[in-house]
Design an enzyme around this catalytic site. Sequence first.
Site, PDB file in Angstrom:
ATOM      1  N   ARG A 201       0.847  -1.199   0.000  1.00  0.00           N
ATOM      2  CA  ARG A 201       0.000   0.000   0.000  1.00  0.00           C
ATOM      3  C   ARG A 201       0.876   1.241   0.000  1.00  0.00           C
ATOM      4  O   ARG A 201       1.663   1.441   0.923  1.00  0.00           O
ATOM      5  CB  ARG A 201      -0.910  -0.028   1.207  1.00  0.00           C
ATOM      6  CG  ARG A 201      -1.730  -1.312   1.208  1.00  0.00           C
ATOM      7  CD  ARG A 201      -3.003  -1.188   1.955  1.00  0.00           C
ATOM      8  NE  ARG A 201      -3.813  -2.381   1.727  1.00  0.00           N
ATOM      9  CZ  ARG A 201      -5.039  -2.530   2.131  1.00  0.00           C
ATOM     10  NH1 ARG A 201      -5.642  -1.567   2.779  1.00  0.00           N
ATOM     11  NH2 ARG A 201      -5.692  -3.642   1.863  1.00  0.00           N
ATOM     12  N   GLU A 203       0.430   4.168   0.726  1.00  0.00           N
ATOM     13  CA  GLU A 203      -0.083   5.280   1.524  1.00  0.00           C
ATOM     14  C   GLU A 203       1.101   6.038   2.127  1.00  0.00           C
ATOM     15  O   GLU A 203       1.978   5.414   2.707  1.00  0.00           O
ATOM     16  CB  GLU A 203      -0.943   4.734   2.673  1.00  0.00           C
ATOM     17  CG  GLU A 203      -2.138   3.934   2.199  1.00  0.00           C
ATOM     18  CD  GLU A 203      -2.611   2.902   3.229  1.00  0.00           C
ATOM     19  OE1 GLU A 203      -1.795   2.471   4.059  1.00  0.00           O
ATOM     20  OE2 GLU A 203      -3.788   2.542   3.157  1.00  0.00           O
ATOM     21  N   GLU A 340      -8.202  -1.469  14.574  1.00  0.00           N
ATOM     22  CA  GLU A 340      -8.866  -2.321  13.582  1.00  0.00           C
ATOM     23  C   GLU A 340      -7.864  -3.362  13.099  1.00  0.00           C
ATOM     24  O   GLU A 340      -6.804  -3.018  12.599  1.00  0.00           O
ATOM     25  CB  GLU A 340      -9.337  -1.464  12.401  1.00  0.00           C
ATOM     26  CG  GLU A 340      -9.957  -2.279  11.277  1.00  0.00           C
ATOM     27  CD  GLU A 340      -9.647  -1.701   9.903  1.00  0.00           C
ATOM     28  OE1 GLU A 340      -9.966  -0.534   9.655  1.00  0.00           O
ATOM     29  OE2 GLU A 340      -9.076  -2.445   9.084  1.00  0.00           O
TER      30      GLU A 340
HETATM   31  P1  AMO Z   1      -8.523  -3.631   4.540  1.00  0.00           P
HETATM   32  O1  AMO Z   1      -7.995  -2.622   3.599  1.00  0.00           O
HETATM   33  O2  AMO Z   1      -9.302  -3.136   5.724  1.00  0.00           O
HETATM   34  O3  AMO Z   1      -9.470  -4.657   3.803  1.00  0.00           O
HETATM   35  O4  AMO Z   1      -7.320  -4.538   5.053  1.00  0.00           O
HETATM   36  C1  AMO Z   1      -7.553  -5.654   5.873  1.00  0.00           C
HETATM   37  C2  AMO Z   1      -6.630  -5.638   7.076  1.00  0.00           C
HETATM   38  O5  AMO Z   1      -5.273  -5.593   6.645  1.00  0.00           O
HETATM   39  C3  AMO Z   1      -4.512  -4.808   7.537  1.00  0.00           C
HETATM   40  N1  AMO Z   1      -3.943  -3.654   6.830  1.00  0.00           N
HETATM   41  C4  AMO Z   1      -2.775  -3.061   7.147  1.00  0.00           C
HETATM   42  N2  AMO Z   1      -1.860  -3.352   8.086  1.00  0.00           N
HETATM   43  C5  AMO Z   1      -0.772  -2.562   8.155  1.00  0.00           C
HETATM   44  N3  AMO Z   1      -0.538  -1.523   7.341  1.00  0.00           N
HETATM   45  C6  AMO Z   1      -1.421  -1.180   6.380  1.00  0.00           C
HETATM   46  N4  AMO Z   1      -1.187  -0.137   5.575  1.00  0.00           N
HETATM   47  C7  AMO Z   1      -2.608  -1.988   6.243  1.00  0.00           C
HETATM   48  N5  AMO Z   1      -3.670  -1.954   5.425  1.00  0.00           N
HETATM   49  C8  AMO Z   1      -4.466  -2.974   5.802  1.00  0.00           C
HETATM   50  C9  AMO Z   1      -5.460  -4.335   8.626  1.00  0.00           C
HETATM   51  C10 AMO Z   1      -6.796  -4.410   7.949  1.00  0.00           C
HETATM   52  O6  AMO Z   1      -7.848  -4.569   8.866  1.00  0.00           O
HETATM   53  N6  AMO Z   1     -10.001  -6.626   0.805  1.00  0.00           N
HETATM   54  C11 AMO Z   1     -10.342  -6.148   2.139  1.00  0.00           C
HETATM   55  C12 AMO Z   1     -10.664  -7.283   3.077  1.00  0.00           C
HETATM   56  C13 AMO Z   1     -11.925  -8.021   2.728  1.00  0.00           C
HETATM   57  O7  AMO Z   1     -12.972  -7.355   2.537  1.00  0.00           O
HETATM   58  O8  AMO Z   1     -11.895  -9.260   2.685  1.00  0.00           O
HETATM   59  C14 AMO Z   1      -9.155  -5.339   2.679  1.00  0.00           C
HETATM   60  O9  AMO Z   1      -8.052  -5.406   2.207  1.00  0.00           O
HETATM   61  O10 AMO Z   1      -5.401  -5.270   9.696  1.00  0.00           O
END
Ligand code: AMO
Length: 417
Positions: A201, A203, A340
């Site tokens: 990601r 970000e 989360e």
């Molecule tokens: P989401 O974007 O909420 O959902 O990601 C799911 C989980 O992945 C972890 N996560 C991260 N951990 C660390 N750094 C990050 N930048 C990061 N982004 C996400 C978190 C988060 O809750 N496709 C959907 C899931 C689904 O609907 O099945 C998804 O990716 O713990």
Amino acid sequence: MGGEEVILMGWVREIRDLGKLKFLILADREGHIQVTVKRDVVGEKMLEEVGELTRESVVAVKGTVSSNPKAPGGVEVVPSEIRLINVSQAPLPLEVSGKTKAELPTRLNSRFLDIRRPEVSAVVKISSAVKMSFLRFFDEHGFINVNPPCIVAAATEGGTELFPLVYFDKEAFLSQSPQLYKQILMASGLDKVVIVTPVFRAEPHDTYRHLNEAVQMDIEVAFIRNEEDVLEYYDGVLERILKDLKERCSKELEFFRTPELKLPVKRITYERALELLSRDGIEIPWGEDFSPEAERKLCERYNPVLVKDWPTEVRSFYSMPDPERPEICRAFDLLLGGIEISSGAQRIHELPQLIDALKRKGLDPDKFEFYLNAFRYGMPPHGGWSIGLERFVMALLGLKNIREAALFPRDRRRLVP
Ligand code: AMO
């Protein structure tokens, strides 16, 4: 105890020099042991060699075990032979014995040395146990373990935040999540899939809770009646992970103050969460995501807590709107330890509705053809969720920074090691 002859190999963690007597503290992944080097037993030459050892050198020690109540752990090894296998340079870039505290960036710069510390390798071992336990649970529940590609052509979690990639003569990206592929697989007849995969990601966050590369543990299930059919797996897998950790990682868990988790997971709606937060003095306007502070507050009431029925506009395009109240959808988040750790949803499985949802989010359906195709020839109702491994480990162990739960964290500033 005592008398057996052993050969030990490990790192020289500490050297205590009392002249005619020297103590080596030898460390490996299981712990420490004292090696007591006495001149009258080993002779002058070996005593001298031991005196020249540098900390963190790799040595092999042949000797006999004997009990010594004064030694750490109550035993020591009296060597008959010590071989230097690989010399460590001095000074060390990071204190491994833990006597001086280093800042996280310094630790991460010398991560291999950092991991030699038992409280740090404990995190890696616990993370391994979580992942294994997760896969075992879903294997036993009939899930098929797959690995969708990490090189992809389209975004999954919105149009931004992708790392672009040079892929021969085409535009490509690193995958943000296995979302589109796990949905496509629901049209393949595999029915229940489990995925553990890195996600990327882009970000530009610089927070204690975001990484630019993370590991997601995903499931997707076909022929569900509604999101309840995937939510129930949270209770099962969390219970299983906690049980396995108690059995396999009790020593490692002692380093941490793990919060008490109440299962089954408490469920509340998004609207109820807003009410509870408002009582705690946190006002979140309907339609907005939670702040980190709000997530912490909710977990003070219930830990873990599942928040469902989110406003459709803040969720990803694939979340299925409630037919009776389309402004809310069948998406959910799981919060644990104040953060989360997971999110998921029942997905839209009707093609026209899905195309419409893509357009509403400003995404171009033409770019999603490979995905939309799976909805043209028989797509069952389906849903799933994803737990972030590092977030989960962080929350479970009460770590302050997600980087501590990642092996070699990737963030905005860090690309090596
Ligand atoms: P989401 O974007 O909420 O959902 O990601 C799911 C989980 O992945 C972890 N996560 C991260 N951990 C660390 N750094 C990050 N930048 C990061 N982004 C996400 C978190 C988060 O809750 N496709 C959907 C899931 C689904 O609907 O099945 C998804 O990716 O713990």
